[in-house]
Each structure stands twice: as C-alpha cells, then as structure tokens.
Motif scaffolding. Structure first.
Motif, PDB file in Angstrom:
ATOM      1  N   ASP A 119      -6.069   3.453   9.818  1.00  0.00           N
ATOM      2  CA  ASP A 119      -7.566   3.058   9.593  1.00  0.00           C
ATOM      3  C   ASP A 119      -7.655   2.102  11.056  1.00  0.00           C
ATOM      4  OD1 ASP A 119      -6.521   3.705   7.177  1.00  0.00           O
ATOM      5  OD2 ASP A 119      -8.387   2.667   6.299  1.00  0.00           O
ATOM      6  N   ASN A 175      -2.782   6.963   7.674  1.00  0.00           N
ATOM      7  CA  ASN A 175      -3.328   5.491   7.225  1.00  0.00           C
ATOM      8  C   ASN A 175      -3.483   4.734   8.558  1.00  0.00           C
ATOM      9  OD1 ASN A 175      -0.732   6.035   4.939  1.00  0.00           O
ATOM     10  ND2 ASN A 175      -2.850   5.974   4.194  1.00  0.00           N
ATOM     11  N   ASP A 211      -7.287   8.215   9.951  1.00  0.00           N
ATOM     12  CA  ASP A 211      -8.008   7.522   8.582  1.00  0.00           C
ATOM     13  C   ASP A 211      -9.397   7.189   9.042  1.00  0.00           C
ATOM     14  OD1 ASP A 211      -8.277   6.820   5.828  1.00  0.00           O
ATOM     15  OD2 ASP A 211      -6.078   6.643   5.818  1.00  0.00           O
ATOM     16  N   ARG A 222       0.901  -1.345  -0.039  1.00  0.00           N
ATOM     17  CA  ARG A 222      -0.153  -0.101   0.070  1.00  0.00           C
ATOM     18  C   ARG A 222       0.784   1.329   0.018  1.00  0.00           C
ATOM     19  NH1 ARG A 222      -3.011   2.231  -0.223  1.00  0.00           N
ATOM     20  NH2 ARG A 222      -4.677   2.925   1.283  1.00  0.00           N
ATOM     21  N   ASP A 223       2.090   1.226   0.817  1.00  0.00           N
ATOM     22  CA  ASP A 223       2.959   2.560   0.736  1.00  0.00           C
ATOM     23  C   ASP A 223       3.774   2.635  -0.572  1.00  0.00           C
ATOM     24  OD1 ASP A 223       1.870   3.027   3.329  1.00  0.00           O
ATOM     25  OD2 ASP A 223       3.567   2.047   4.418  1.00  0.00           O
ATOM     26  N   ALA A 273       0.240   1.482  10.964  1.00  0.00           N
ATOM     27  CA  ALA A 273      -0.783   1.796   9.866  1.00  0.00           C
ATOM     28  C   ALA A 273      -1.843   1.185  10.303  1.00  0.00           C
ATOM     29  CB  ALA A 273      -0.287   1.189   8.484  1.00  0.00           C
ATOM     30  N   TRP A 274      -2.675   0.475   9.306  1.00  0.00           N
ATOM     31  CA  TRP A 274      -3.995   0.095   9.694  1.00  0.00           C
ATOM     32  C   TRP A 274      -4.164  -1.088  10.979  1.00  0.00           C
ATOM     33  CZ3 TRP A 274      -5.659  -2.750   4.454  1.00  0.00           C
ATOM     34  CH2 TRP A 274      -5.843  -1.781   3.560  1.00  0.00           C
TER      35      TRP A 274
END
Length: 490
Positions: free
Chosen positions: A251, A249, A272, A151-152, A223-224
C-alpha cells in the motif's frame, strides 16, 4: 464527443500531471554551491560549501550530517548505529530550535531507527537509505492494539524502518532522495510462508502530532509504505512510491486512526491500494475507538492493477468520516474508489466526498462491499454491523472499463445516502450488466450508462452531489523556506 476528447488527452494528462507534481510539490530543494569556509568548521572541513534551500513547516537551529557519526555510504556497511547515534545527539535540541539530520549522497544501509521530536530527516538528491536484509537488526514489537495481531499472521511484527512514537513536529523530506526497502527479500518469505512475524513498513509514526513527509521517492517497501497511526495533523506531499504491481500489500499511504490529514501531489505505483484509510480491526478497533477523520486527498496519480486508487477499510472499526478527494488520475487500476467492510467490523464509513476523477483501464469505477471476509480471529461480534452512509461521487470520466460499479451492501443493513452524478463510463466491450447493486439506496443524475434502479435517477436538472465548501484545518498549514549549509568535505 466529450468522452472521445477525454480519451485522446488521457495519456498526455497523466504525463503532464506527473511533470506538474515534480515541478510544484512542497519544498523542492535548491542547491547553491559556494567556495567558502563552513562557519565553525575545523581545518579538515574547509572548502566548498553547499547551501540547500528547502521548504518545511519548521526550520531547525541545529544540524548534523550522518557522516559526522561514522556513517559509511557504500551500500554494504551497516549504518544502524550511526543513524541511532545521530538522532540521539540531535534530540537534545528539541526544546531549543530542533535538529536536522542531513543524509548526504551515498547508499546508506541500515536497520530500523526511531526519530525524535522537533526533528527533520533530510535526504540529499543522491542519498539512498537502504533497508538491511539482516533480520536480526529488525526489532520485534507488539501488534497494534486496534488490530490485536499482526497483519500477516498472529503475534508480533517487525519494527518499521523509520519509526517513532509520542512525537511532535517531525519532518521527513529531501531533495527527492530515496528510501529503498529492498522488499523482494520480504515478499519471497511472505509468499513462501517463512515469516514468523508481520513485515515492517517503511515509515510508521505512532501517537504523534504534526507529521510532515515530502519530496522523497520510496521504493520496494516490505509492506505498507507510509503508515501514520493514532496521530493527527499530517501532511504527505510530493511523494513518489514505486513497487512492482504484484508485490504483496505494498500500500502507498495508509492513515490509520488519524485526524486532520492532507495528502497531495503524490504519484504511486503499487501492488495494493494507493491510499487506504483505516481505523482498526473488528473487536480490537471497536474497543480502541479511534476514528480516521477530516482527510484531504488531492492531485493523486495511481497505478494499481489489483487494487484501489482510494480504499476505505477494510479495517475501519474505529470509524471513518469526512474524507474529501478531488482531482484524481488513475490508469490500469482495479477500482477507483473502494469501500470494504463486513459484519463484525461495527462503526461507520460516512460523509465521503469524491469529485473530478479521470480513470483509464479499470475493472470497476465504484466498488462497495459489506462482505469482505477477513477477520483477526473468531471472536468478532456478529451483531457489530457497520453503517455506510453519505457517499458522494461526482464529475467522473472513466473508459476502458469492465463494469461501472459493483455495490453490495449488507442484507437488512443497506448502504444508504449514496449519490452519483455527472459520471461517464465507456466499456472495453459492451456490458450486459454495467451496474450491479444490492442492498444499497441512493440517487443519481447525469450518469452514462444509467445507474442501477436502487440509485434513483433524479433527472438532468438535478443538483450535483455535494462536496463541502468549508476549509479543513490542514489547509491552513503554511510552509517556510529553510536553509542548510554543509561542507562538501563532510
């Protein structure tokens, strides 16, 4: 009058909702201390015993403490080997009653480790699992096949802190213990373009069935936070997720190509989307072809100033269908419900039902876009046009809002079947354009201020937008009370 009353009770409602989550979420553990000998313990483990009662989908016949495997909870010693050894030991019981790993009070620094089937990871109230900042302890793994890359950026990705694949019956729970990703280290590298691989998540379970995550606090994920992917029969309940609102990000909960999911009684502060439903990215997601479907979201409280309370997409190339969200509270968030897609995504977002939302301080109440320009590479198919159809929103009160809606479909492929009913929006200041709509079709009723012309006003006597009355399989999942006894000398 009703809007004024709603405004006056908003903050009280948010606080009350938060207290209710803490009081009623699945499985708050009780600790009963008894002065007795631990059954089967050696001389060094005699003395006071704590009996923990907690609620879970399944209880375990075999238990162990991280301390039994050389774990040191000083916040500085690496416990990666201890976690891996403990899970390996307990994996032998997967077919004979399952195993539970108890993480006692302490600060347990660790690199990534994987779970096993018929397994419970239980965090004591004062237990903190700390993600190491030593990147050499983070394995590099392949990108998800439905994404084609990290994703990055292109290439692989760091493993998630707590992971697993091809598992059945996995429980991650506790007495509101904490998992801290120490994300500032990763966010700085991300902002400085110093990452060679995509950041890992806090929890990611792949190709798995019967996943239960409850009664934990998750902090500062790289991140998530929670990412079940290619999995089914999932419950996420009573989770608190906290990250700085400008962290990249972070999430909250992202079901990805998952079926039969129940998310409830969660409190999320995020940089996010609080909840984002996904199913793969462009040609990779189309090829993998695994939708997210039959998803329940209820009693969610969200703060996300730069993103959505609930997002659908933008990676939705396997399809998203049958999502039911209700009793949602949000404050200081960019949008209430956001549908994100683009030419090249293909697939569909359909049969989405949302009702009873109370929103305070929003940029948009509703946002849909067919022009979300984010692609894994330049190989996407420009003829892969996503279908967005059957979107229902009802019983929504929102105030301190900049704009009621920004609804942008795709030219020559409009978003259809949109229904918005019983919605009241109050603005920060008078708006010359409260609704912006293009390439959308649908109906509205009981909406103040009146919806845009493409959402035909059916009048005050119209039936409200639909919300399914049938019961999804995950609503039938029942939990039981389990007991764990540990020596306080352990």
């Amino acid at each position: 009058m009703e809007l004024q009353r709603s405004r006056s009770i908003s903050l009280t409602l948010i606080l009350a909702t938060w207290l209710l989550l803490m009081a009623t979420s699945i499985g708050p553990a009780e600790c009963i201390r008894r002065k007795r000998q631990y059954p089967g313990a050696d001389e060094s483990r005699k003395g006071e015993v704590s009996t923990f009662k907690y609620t879970a989908a399944n209880c375990r016949a075999h238990t162990a403490s991280l301390a039994d495997f050389g774990g040191v909870g000083d916040g500085a010693t690496s416990n990666t080997a201890a976690f891996r050894a403990a899970v390996s030991h307990l994996s032998q019981f997967s077919s004979s009653g399952g195993g539970m790993l108890f993480v006692p009070a302490g600060r347990w620094l660790t690199g990534p480790f994987n779970l096993t089937s018929s397994f419970t990871l239980f965090l004591d109230r004062d237990a903190v699992i700390l993600a190491t900042q030593d990147t050499s302890e983070w394995p590099i793994i392949e990108p998800l096949p439905s994404y084609g890359r990290g994703r990055d950026g292109p290439g692989g990705r760091y493993s998630s802190l707590i992971g697993g694949s091809n598992l059945t019956d996995v429980i991650i729970t506790g007495n509101n213990g904490t998992i801290d990703g120490q994300g500032e280290f990763w966010w700085s590298k991300f902002h400085g373009n110093k990452l060679k691989y995509t950041r890992g998540y806090l929890i990611e379970l792949m190709h798995s069935n019967q996943i239960f995550i409850s009664n934990l606090t998750l902090l500062n994920s790289p991140a998530w936070n929670i990412h079940p992917v290619y999995s089914s029969n999932i419950v996420v309940s009573g989770i608190t997720i906290l990250a700085p609102v400008h962290s990249p990000n972070t999430d909250g909960i992202n079901p990805d190509s998952c079926s039969n999911v129940r998310i409830e009684d969660c409190y999320i502060v995020s940089g996010d989307d609080c909840v984002a439903i996904k199913s793969g990215w462009d040609e990779y997601g189309i090829s993998y072809g695994m939708p997210s479907q039959h998803i329940i979201i209820r009693r969610l409280t969200c703060i996300s100033p730069t993103s959505a309370v609930i997002a659908l997409g933008s990676e939705m190339s396997g399809g998203i269908q049958d999502v039911r969200a209700e009793d949602i509270t949000a404050i200081d968030s960019e949008s209430g419900v956001r549908i994100k897609t683009a030419v090249g995504r293909g697939a569909y977002v359909k049969d989405i039902y949302v009702r009873r939302m109370n929103l305070n301080t929003m940029k948009w109440v509703f946002w849909m876009t067919g022009n979300y320009k984010s692609h894994p590479d330049d190989k996407y198919d420009p003829s892969a046009i996503p279908v967005v159809d059957g979107i229902s929103y009802s019983e929504v009160v929102a105030y301190n809002v900049t704009m009621a809606a920004r609804l942008e479909g795709i030219p020559n492929a409009p978003f259809t079947g949109i229904c918005i009913s019983n919605v009241t929006v109050e603005f920060v200041k008078p708006s010359k354009l409260p609704w912006y709509c293009t390439d959308v079709k649908g109906v509205s009723s009981g909406v103040t201020p009146a919806a845009c012309a493409p959402l035909l006003d059916e009048g005050a006597g119209a039936a409200p937008c639909p919300f399914p009355s049938d019961t999804l399989p995950m609503d039938a999942v029942e939990f039981q009370q389990c007991t764990y006894m540990k020596s306080n000398d352990a």
